[in-house]
Design a protein around this motif. Structure first.
Motif, short mmCIF file in Angstrom:
data_model
loop_
_atom_site.label_atom_id
_atom_site.label_comp_id
_atom_site.label_asym_id
_atom_site.label_seq_id
_atom_site.Cartn_x
_atom_site.Cartn_y
_atom_site.Cartn_z
N PRO A 9 0.80 -1.23 0.00
CA PRO A 9 0.00 0.00 0.00
C PRO A 9 0.83 1.28 0.00
O PRO A 9 0.34 2.33 -0.38
CB PRO A 9 -0.82 -0.13 1.30
CG PRO A 9 -0.88 -1.58 1.58
CD PRO A 9 0.44 -2.11 1.12
N ALA A 10 2.10 1.20 0.44
CA ALA A 10 2.94 2.39 0.49
C ALA A 10 3.75 2.61 -0.78
O ALA A 10 4.43 3.63 -0.91
CB ALA A 10 3.89 2.30 1.69
N ARG A 11 3.66 1.68 -1.74
CA ARG A 11 4.43 1.82 -2.97
C ARG A 11 3.64 2.67 -3.97
O ARG A 11 2.49 2.35 -4.29
CB ARG A 11 4.72 0.45 -3.58
CG ARG A 11 5.48 -0.49 -2.66
CD ARG A 11 5.50 -1.89 -3.23
NE ARG A 11 5.91 -2.86 -2.21
CZ ARG A 11 5.68 -4.16 -2.30
NH1 ARG A 11 5.07 -4.66 -3.37
NH2 ARG A 11 6.06 -4.97 -1.33
N PRO A 12 4.22 3.74 -4.51
CA PRO A 12 3.48 4.57 -5.47
C PRO A 12 3.03 3.77 -6.69
O PRO A 12 3.78 2.95 -7.23
CB PRO A 12 4.51 5.64 -5.86
CG PRO A 12 5.44 5.71 -4.69
CD PRO A 12 5.54 4.30 -4.19
N GLY A 13 1.79 4.02 -7.11
CA GLY A 13 1.29 3.35 -8.29
C GLY A 13 1.86 3.93 -9.57
O GLY A 13 2.08 3.22 -10.54
N ARG A 46 1.51 3.55 -14.84
CA ARG A 46 0.85 2.94 -13.69
C ARG A 46 1.52 1.63 -13.34
O ARG A 46 1.79 0.80 -14.19
CB ARG A 46 -0.63 2.75 -13.98
CG ARG A 46 -1.43 2.37 -12.74
CD ARG A 46 -2.92 2.39 -13.06
NE ARG A 46 -3.36 3.72 -13.43
CZ ARG A 46 -3.68 4.67 -12.55
NH1 ARG A 46 -3.55 4.41 -11.25
NH2 ARG A 46 -4.08 5.83 -12.95
N SER A 47 1.77 1.43 -12.07
CA SER A 47 2.48 0.23 -11.61
C SER A 47 1.66 -1.01 -11.80
O SER A 47 0.44 -1.00 -11.72
CB SER A 47 2.83 0.37 -10.11
OG SER A 47 3.30 -0.83 -9.61
N ALA A 48 2.34 -2.12 -12.04
CA ALA A 48 1.65 -3.40 -12.16
C ALA A 48 1.36 -4.01 -10.80
O ALA A 48 0.65 -5.00 -10.70
CB ALA A 48 2.51 -4.38 -12.96
N ASP A 49 1.91 -3.41 -9.71
CA ASP A 49 1.62 -3.92 -8.38
C ASP A 49 0.13 -3.84 -8.12
O ASP A 49 -0.54 -2.87 -8.48
CB ASP A 49 2.32 -3.09 -7.31
CG ASP A 49 3.82 -3.36 -7.28
OD1 ASP A 49 4.21 -4.41 -7.80
OD2 ASP A 49 4.56 -2.53 -6.74
N VAL A 50 -0.43 -4.84 -7.50
CA VAL A 50 -1.84 -4.84 -7.16
C VAL A 50 -1.99 -4.46 -5.69
O VAL A 50 -1.43 -5.13 -4.82
CB VAL A 50 -2.48 -6.24 -7.39
CG1 VAL A 50 -3.94 -6.22 -6.98
CG2 VAL A 50 -2.34 -6.62 -8.85
N PRO A 51 -2.73 -3.38 -5.36
CA PRO A 51 -2.89 -3.02 -3.96
C PRO A 51 -3.68 -4.09 -3.23
O PRO A 51 -4.50 -4.78 -3.82
CB PRO A 51 -3.68 -1.70 -4.02
CG PRO A 51 -4.35 -1.69 -5.34
CD PRO A 51 -3.45 -2.46 -6.27
#
Length: 421
Positions: free
Chosen positions: A382-386, A412-417
């Motif tokens: 959750p703390a990683r910028p999208g 936009r980041s591929a990380d999924v919140p």
């Protein structure tokens, strides 16, 4: 009120999962040792047979001691010295037995320790005596849940070792004899497959958004509970797939437990019955000293026992139900070689970052990869910028003050919140 062994097992699994996450970041555990996939479709007896050791779950002698410390902090086993038995009997089943025996010995003297997320500063442990937690659940039953038929099933879209999940998916079921269906590791569409009329479903604004985004119709007659972050317009929509017929929002925090509730977006919060307003403070009515609760938001009283929120005292924001301090995230990004300046703000659904590279940096794409690798190792999801935007100087308005910027969709980041476990 003793917790059901199933609840203890769920909490232990969540604590193991959390510890394994830290080990995975350090490269100290294999993927096939992660407990999350191991417990899917696995019976309680099979889970109880899992050894908390290096061969099975990846815990060597040192990391197992750290895990035992985490379990001790949550269940406060040092009240009886029961933490020693975790080291002597390293299996999940024996740990469930140890925690149960500890709870029997301390009875109503049981205390639980809940950890803050650590994204708004150092992780801190907040102790809540069982009697206080039971008083809160009783206040919820006579307050926001009053008139709702006593559910025979509670569906968890949240982990059980945070205070919100503990109250609704561990303590409440023990007090009313409800079964718990734990879906917090499942895809959002699982609620459509497994939900039944009359279920009480416990989620966060983010998890409710995810259920709605799955686009699948859920059973009629579901009562949704949301907490762990500010509700949004989408949280309160009752039309369309993934929308429960009724929604209740609980306002509170790890430090305080639940404070108030409401059942409409435009409504003020009603103070829970186990609390009292004294001047401008909120206290626990049953406590002799009536110390004020450490509430982190400005409380604006609108009527007797009704209030609205006037914003946080600090600069914390919430992403997927997790407290995040943008300044701390910016400082983390600033550690990366090649970054000259950085700003972090709330974005559409996650944080967003604006980065000024040093003059000698020629490959901004390579710098972005370095930044994302760095925050992935240092910060929870959750703390990683999208999104990351690069420019020659941080955005400022005509008065020279820092200002906002548009998010570039292409970065936009591929990380999924996710809701942190």
């Amino acid at each position: 009120m003793a917790l059901h062994p199933d609840s203890i097992r769920r909490i232990l699994i969540a604590l193991i999962e959390q510890a394994q996450s830290d080990l995975q970041k350090k490269g100290l555990i294999r993927k096939d040792q992660a407990i999350s996939p191991l417990v899917f479709g696995t019976s309680a007896n099979e889970i109880d047979a899992f050894a908390v050791d290096e061969a099975t779950l990846g815990f060597d002698s040192l990391s197992r001691l750290e895990l035992i410390s985490s379990v001790n902090r949550f269940f406060q086993l040092s009240q009886t010295g029961a933490e020693d038995y975790l080291l002597l009997n390293p299996s999940i089943g024996r740990w469930v037995e140890t925690v149960s025996q500890h709870a029997t010995l301390v009875d109503e003297g049981q205390t639980y320790g809940f950890a803050t997320s650590g994204t708004a500063g150092p992780v801190s442990i907040h102790l809540h005596p069982l009697q206080r937690l039971e008083a809160e659940v009783d206040a919820l039953r006579t307050g926001p849940l009053n008139g709702f038929a006593c559910p025979s099933r509670i569906i968890a879209l949240v982990p059980p070792h945070h205070i919100f999940g503990f109250l609704f998916t561990c303590l409440l079921p023990s007090m009313i004899g409800a079964d718990v269906i734990d879906l917090h590791r499942h895809a959002p569409s699982a609620l459509a497959r497994m939900g039944q009329p009359g279920d009480l479903v416990i989620g966060t604004p983010f998890s409710w958004q995810s259920v709605a985004a799955a686009g699948m119709a859920i059973s009629r007659g579901l009562h949704g509970i949301t907490s762990g972050g500010p509700s949004t317009d989408e949280t309160w929509l009752r039309q369309g797939p993934g929308r429960p017929e009724k929604m209740t929002e609980i306002y509170g925090a790890t430090e305080t437990g639940g404070i108030g509730s409401r059942q409409a977006q435009e409504a003020p919060f009603s103070l829970l019955e186990h609390l009292a307003a004294v001047d401008s403070d909120i206290v626990r009515a049953a406590d002799a000293d009536q110390a004020s609760l450490p509430i982190q938001d400005r409380i604006v009283w609108t009527a007797d026992r009704q209030f609205r929120l006037g914003g946080r005292f600090d600069q914390v924001v919430q992403v997927a139900g997790v407290n995040v301090l943008p300044a701390q995230v910016a400082a983390c990004i600033g550690e990366v070689t090649g970054v000259a300046d950085v700003a972090v703000r709330p974005g559409n659904d996650r944080l967003k970052g604006f980065v000024v590279a040093k003059r000698e940096v020629e490959d901004l794409q390579a710098l972005e990869v370095k930044i994302r690798d760095h925050v992935r190792m240092r910060l929870p999801a959750p703390a990683r910028p999208g999104t990351l935007t690069f420019g020659a100087a941080l955005p400022r308005n005509v008065m020279g003050k820092p200002c906002d910027w548009a998010e570039p969709e292409e970065t936009r980041s591929a990380d999924v919140p996710y809701v942190a476990s």
